[in-house]
Design a protein around this motif. Structure first.
Motif, PDB file in Angstrom:
ATOM      1  N   TYR A   1      -2.704 -87.101  83.558  1.00 43.74           N
ATOM      2  CA  TYR A   1      -3.268 -86.258  84.204  1.00 43.74           C
ATOM      3  C   TYR A   1      -2.464 -85.924  85.848  1.00 43.74           C
ATOM      4  N   TYR A   2      -2.446 -84.762  86.333  1.00 40.83           N
ATOM      5  CA  TYR A   2      -1.460 -84.711  87.605  1.00 40.83           C
ATOM      6  C   TYR A   2      -2.328 -84.256  88.784  1.00 40.83           C
ATOM      7  N   ALA A   3      -1.994 -84.829  89.843  1.00 42.23           N
ATOM      8  CA  ALA A   3      -2.547 -84.291  91.194  1.00 42.23           C
ATOM      9  C   ALA A   3      -1.695 -83.814  92.277  1.00 42.23           C
ATOM     10  N   TYR A   4      -1.817 -82.554  92.758  1.00 47.53           N
ATOM     11  CA  TYR A   4      -0.988 -82.032  93.620  1.00 47.53           C
ATOM     12  C   TYR A   4      -1.276 -83.043  95.120  1.00 47.53           C
ATOM     13  N   CYS A   5      -0.105 -83.234  95.625  1.00 45.57           N
ATOM     14  CA  CYS A   5       0.126 -84.354  96.792  1.00 45.57           C
ATOM     15  C   CYS A   5       0.708 -83.790  97.821  1.00 45.57           C
ATOM     16  N   GLY A   6       1.455 -82.633  97.968  1.00 43.74           N
ATOM     17  CA  GLY A   6       2.154 -82.229  99.262  1.00 43.74           C
ATOM     18  C   GLY A   6       3.322 -83.380  99.676  1.00 43.74           C
ATOM     19  N   CYS A   7       3.479 -83.292 100.680  1.00 41.09           N
ATOM     20  CA  CYS A   7       4.820 -84.097 101.391  1.00 41.09           C
ATOM     21  C   CYS A   7       4.323 -85.282 101.878  1.00 41.09           C
ATOM     22  N   ASN A   8       3.207 -85.357 102.245  1.00 43.74           N
ATOM     23  CA  ASN A   8       2.836 -86.612 103.250  1.00 43.74           C
ATOM     24  C   ASN A   8       2.360 -87.759 102.147  1.00 43.74           C
ATOM     25  N   HIS A   9       2.991 -89.085 102.746  1.00 42.88           N
ATOM     26  CA  HIS A   9       2.785 -90.179 101.769  1.00 42.88           C
ATOM     27  C   HIS A   9       1.145 -90.591 101.798  1.00 42.88           C
ATOM     28  N   HIS A  10       0.625 -90.890 100.932  1.00 38.04           N
ATOM     29  CA  HIS A  10      -0.899 -91.248 100.944  1.00 38.04           C
ATOM     30  C   HIS A  10      -1.229 -92.018  99.720  1.00 38.04           C
ATOM     31  N   HIS A  11      -2.467 -92.540  99.631  1.00 34.67           N
ATOM     32  CA  HIS A  11      -2.739 -93.243  98.548  1.00 34.67           C
ATOM     33  C   HIS A  11      -3.908 -92.299  97.925  1.00 34.67           C
ATOM     34  N   HIS A  12      -4.421 -93.063  96.837  1.00 36.79           N
ATOM     35  CA  HIS A  12      -5.518 -92.100  96.202  1.00 36.79           C
ATOM     36  C   HIS A  12      -6.796 -92.867  95.812  1.00 36.79           C
ATOM     37  N   PHE A  13      -7.924 -92.202  95.836  1.00 33.88           N
ATOM     38  CA  PHE A  13      -9.178 -92.458  94.907  1.00 33.88           C
ATOM     39  C   PHE A  13      -9.421 -91.888  93.896  1.00 33.88           C
TER      40      PHE A  13
ATOM     41  N   CYS B   1     -15.549 -87.490  87.049  1.00 34.20           N
ATOM     42  CA  CYS B   1     -15.539 -86.010  87.396  1.00 34.20           C
ATOM     43  C   CYS B   1     -13.858 -85.597  87.698  1.00 34.20           C
ATOM     44  N   HIS B   2     -12.856 -86.851  87.629  1.00 31.50           N
ATOM     45  CA  HIS B   2     -11.457 -86.524  87.918  1.00 31.50           C
ATOM     46  C   HIS B   2     -11.132 -85.969  89.165  1.00 31.50           C
ATOM     47  N   ARG B   3     -12.018 -86.241  90.023  1.00 27.66           N
ATOM     48  CA  ARG B   3     -11.604 -85.473  91.657  1.00 27.66           C
ATOM     49  C   ARG B   3     -10.654 -86.628  92.080  1.00 27.66           C
ATOM     50  N   VAL B   4      -9.797 -86.377  92.759  1.00 28.70           N
ATOM     51  CA  VAL B   4      -8.778 -87.107  93.550  1.00 28.70           C
ATOM     52  C   VAL B   4      -9.010 -86.849  94.840  1.00 28.70           C
TER      53      VAL B   4
END
Ligand SMILES: [Zn+2]
Ligand SMILES: [Zn+2]
Ligand SMILES: [Zn+2]
Length: 141
Positions: free
Chosen positions: A79-91, A96-99
């Protein structure tokens, strides 16, 4: 959304952002859950974006390369999530596959002496508050 830094990065990759591709990028960036290429292709069709599945794959591949999209492997599916340019981590919610982006919470890695860390990735997987609530309702003995 200001896409100019992303456009520049795409240019460097020789990926021309046509208006159709830009609409595809918009749809992807507005998606609240992570998507498979097939799901993004379906979303594009719902928005009347005339684009082939190959272009969807290509866009996701290039976005991943420049760090704007992040792939997640869940149950053998990417699966792919959109992240933009700022460094961050994910839950990543496995139901429900929400990131959810986690800002200001960089883990530290203990690496042996003389190893230089240039980049790091780390993500948490589990259940989001909504899915947790949903699983609590029901017939509990
Ligand atoms: Zn992200
Ligand atoms: Zn959830
Ligand atoms: Zn970090």
């Amino acid at each position: 959304m200001d896409k100019s830094p992303i456009k520049e990065l795409l240019n460097e990759q020789k990926f021309r952002l046509t208006s159709e591709r830009e609409s595809l990028l918009d749809v992807f960036s507005r998606s609240s859950s992570m998507v498979t290429p097939a799901q993004l292709y379906e979303l594009a069709q719902q928005h009347d974006i005339r684009i082939g599945l190959t272009t969807v794959y290509r866009l996701l591949e290039v976005l991943t390369k420049i760090g704007v999209a992040t792939p997640f492997l869940v149950d053998g599916t990417i699966y792919y999530a959109y992240c933009g340019c700022n460094h961050h981590h994910h839950f990543v919610c496995l139901s429900c596959h929400r990131v959810t982006d986690l800002h200001n919470s960089c883990p530290s890695f203990h690496v042996p002496e003389n190893f230089d860390v240039i980049a790091h990735r780390s993500d948490a997987y589990g259940t989001c508050p909504d899915c947790r609530k949903a699983s609590e309702v029901g017939c509990n003995p």
